[in-house]
Motif scaffolding. Structure first.
Motif, mmCIF file in Angstrom:
data_model
loop_
_atom_site.group_PDB
_atom_site.id
_atom_site.type_symbol
_atom_site.label_atom_id
_atom_site.label_comp_id
_atom_site.label_asym_id
_atom_site.label_seq_id
_atom_site.Cartn_x
_atom_site.Cartn_y
_atom_site.Cartn_z
ATOM 1 N N LEU A 1 0.828 -1.205 0.000
ATOM 2 C CA LEU A 1 0.000 0.000 0.000
ATOM 3 C C LEU A 1 0.866 1.261 0.000
ATOM 4 O O LEU A 1 0.606 2.215 -0.740
ATOM 5 N N ASP A 2 1.917 1.260 0.845
ATOM 6 C CA ASP A 2 2.822 2.415 0.916
ATOM 7 C C ASP A 2 3.523 2.626 -0.422
ATOM 8 O O ASP A 2 3.687 3.770 -0.875
ATOM 9 N N TYR A 3 3.938 1.538 -1.055
ATOM 10 C CA TYR A 3 4.652 1.626 -2.326
ATOM 11 C C TYR A 3 3.747 2.213 -3.415
ATOM 12 O O TYR A 3 4.157 3.115 -4.156
ATOM 13 N N LYS A 4 2.507 1.718 -3.475
ATOM 14 C CA LYS A 4 1.591 2.222 -4.499
ATOM 15 C C LYS A 4 1.240 3.688 -4.251
ATOM 16 O O LYS A 4 1.146 4.489 -5.191
ATOM 17 N N ARG A 5 1.056 4.050 -2.979
ATOM 18 C CA ARG A 5 0.749 5.437 -2.654
ATOM 19 C C ARG A 5 1.909 6.347 -3.049
ATOM 20 O O ARG A 5 1.700 7.466 -3.529
ATOM 21 N N HIS A 6 3.124 5.862 -2.897
ATOM 22 C CA HIS A 6 4.300 6.700 -3.154
ATOM 23 C C HIS A 6 4.609 6.818 -4.641
ATOM 24 O O HIS A 6 4.971 7.900 -5.120
ATOM 25 N N PHE A 7 4.505 5.702 -5.393
ATOM 26 C CA PHE A 7 4.924 5.704 -6.796
ATOM 27 C C PHE A 7 3.774 5.532 -7.785
ATOM 28 O O PHE A 7 4.006 5.435 -8.994
ATOM 29 N N SER A 8 2.555 5.447 -7.292
ATOM 30 C CA SER A 8 1.365 5.285 -8.144
ATOM 31 C C SER A 8 1.398 3.999 -8.961
ATOM 32 O O SER A 8 0.835 3.934 -10.061
ATOM 33 N N GLU A 9 2.062 2.984 -8.463
ATOM 34 C CA GLU A 9 2.011 1.642 -9.057
ATOM 35 C C GLU A 9 2.431 0.632 -7.994
ATOM 36 O O GLU A 9 3.161 0.973 -7.046
ATOM 37 N N LEU A 10 1.965 -0.608 -8.134
ATOM 38 C CA LEU A 10 2.340 -1.666 -7.206
ATOM 39 C C LEU A 10 3.770 -2.122 -7.477
ATOM 40 O O LEU A 10 4.268 -1.988 -8.601
ATOM 41 N N PRO A 11 4.462 -2.679 -6.478
ATOM 42 C CA PRO A 11 5.809 -3.188 -6.723
ATOM 43 C C PRO A 11 5.840 -4.278 -7.798
ATOM 44 O O PRO A 11 6.808 -4.373 -8.559
ATOM 45 N N SER A 12 4.786 -5.062 -7.881
ATOM 46 C CA SER A 12 4.723 -6.101 -8.913
ATOM 47 C C SER A 12 4.674 -5.485 -10.304
ATOM 48 O O SER A 12 5.225 -6.030 -11.265
ATOM 49 N N GLU A 13 4.014 -4.324 -10.432
ATOM 50 C CA GLU A 13 3.950 -3.640 -11.729
ATOM 51 C C GLU A 13 5.327 -3.095 -12.115
ATOM 52 O O GLU A 13 5.726 -3.148 -13.280
ATOM 53 N N THR A 14 6.066 -2.576 -11.136
ATOM 54 C CA THR A 14 7.433 -2.114 -11.401
ATOM 55 C C THR A 14 8.294 -3.264 -11.896
ATOM 56 O O THR A 14 9.048 -3.138 -12.872
ATOM 57 N N LEU A 15 8.178 -4.408 -11.225
ATOM 58 C CA LEU A 15 8.986 -5.570 -11.586
ATOM 59 C C LEU A 15 8.625 -6.085 -12.972
ATOM 60 O O LEU A 15 9.514 -6.387 -13.789
#
Length: 329
Positions: free
Chosen positions: A308-322
């Protein structure tokens, strides 16, 4: 006053570079020879743009960032840089000081480390520190040593600052409407002369302000805390460990961070760790490591809260970044 005797006209074509990005690391990579790193402090989608006009001896830049950002590193060896904050939702924090009035950001052969607010625009000039020293010597101008070898918020005479602002505004308007004007070598030289004249007029009036004992003490506390946060190696320190190491209560550390950086130590600490996780996920697609392993390494023990913190900060989930990084690889 002209500088043509010192700086002969060069016939090389003008270089104009423009880039925009929705990723803070990609934005940082577009800065060319500047050896800077950026961390996104505030939460939300990032948007940035960078424009650079290269004249024979100086570079004129304009940078826009949508989120609060920590910038650190170097403009390059033997670099002189002077920046004028243009727009922003808050103050620029640098060495415990903030820009106001006729203050500018000056960096002469020094490390850069500052925090900029959201919706921020900075315009300025980068040149060789040796060139600035040579011009000062030839024009019999004594440069203040207080602005050498460190990033400073500097107060200068208002008139040359206003004139430099006018030049920078005209340059950006010309880039937007008639960039072909910069193809004329004589016009480029006249522009460069005008910019250097204003700098030579500004620098002798430069003076740093005394922040006072209490402000200096808070700055030292924040600098030490940030040093621990950034240099803690493979394992992220806890905020309690940082408080113990600097000898400050969480409340005292909070006051110090708010005054020096404009944010809380908890928010800053979390943002730094989220940036580290994001970079590790983007590095070769995570190198086969799981998101959970990377998150735990950087102190995120509650995985769903981390997501939740990651998506709030970067506007995407960590899985989407990966996934995006792996597709690119």
């Amino acid at each position: 006053m002209t500088l043509r005797a010192t700086l002969p006209i060069q016939d090389s074509a003008v270089s104009l570079f423009q880039a925009s990005s929705t990723d803070v690391d990609e934005h940082c990579a577009s800065l060319g020879r500047w050896r800077l790193s950026y961390d996104q402090i505030s939460a939300g989608a990032f948007r940035g743009s960078f424009t650079q006009l290269s004249l024979p001896h100086v570079e004129v830049f304009r940078e826009i960032t949508s989120q609060q950002v920590r910038q650190y590193g170097q403009l390059g060896a033997d670099s002189f840089g002077i920046g004028l904050p243009w727009h922003g939702d808050g103050e620029v924090n640098c060495n415990g000081a903030s820009v106001a009035g006729a203050q500018v950001i000056a960096c002469v052969d020094a490390e850069v480390d500052m925090c900029t607010p959201k919706a921020f625009e900075l315009r300025g000039i980068v040149a060789s520190a040796a060139l600035i020293s040579e011009l000062a010597a030839r024009l019999e101008i004594e440069l203040p040593r207080t602005v050498w070898h460190q990033l400073q918020m500097v107060e200068m005479a208002e008139a040359p600052v206003v004139r430099l602002r006018s030049h920078l505004a005209a340059i950006q308007e010309t880039i937007a409407t008639a960039p072909e004007r910069f193809s004329d070598p004589a016009a480029r030289q006249a522009l460069e002369d005008a910019l250097l004249v204003e700098i030579m007029d500004m620098l002798p009036t430069a003076r740093t302000s005394d922040p006072g004992r209490s402000a200096a003490a808070r700055r030292r506390t924040v600098d030490r805390a940030r040093e621990l946060m950034h240099g803690s190696g493979a394992r992220s320190l806890s905020l309690l460990e940082v408080c113990k190491a600097v000898g400050a209560s969480p409340r005292k550390l909070g006051y110090s961070f708010q005054e020096v950086l404009g944010t809380s130590p908890m928010h800053y600490w979390r943002a730094m760790r989220l940036n580290r996780v994001r970079r590790e996920l983007k590095r070769a697609g995570g190198a086969g490591r799981s998101i959970y392993d990377v998150a735990v390494q950087h102190g995120f023990w509650h995985f769903s809260q981390f997501s939740l913190d990651y998506k709030r900060h970067f506007s995407e989930l960590p899985s989407e970044t990966l996934r995006r990084t792996r597709r690119a690889v």
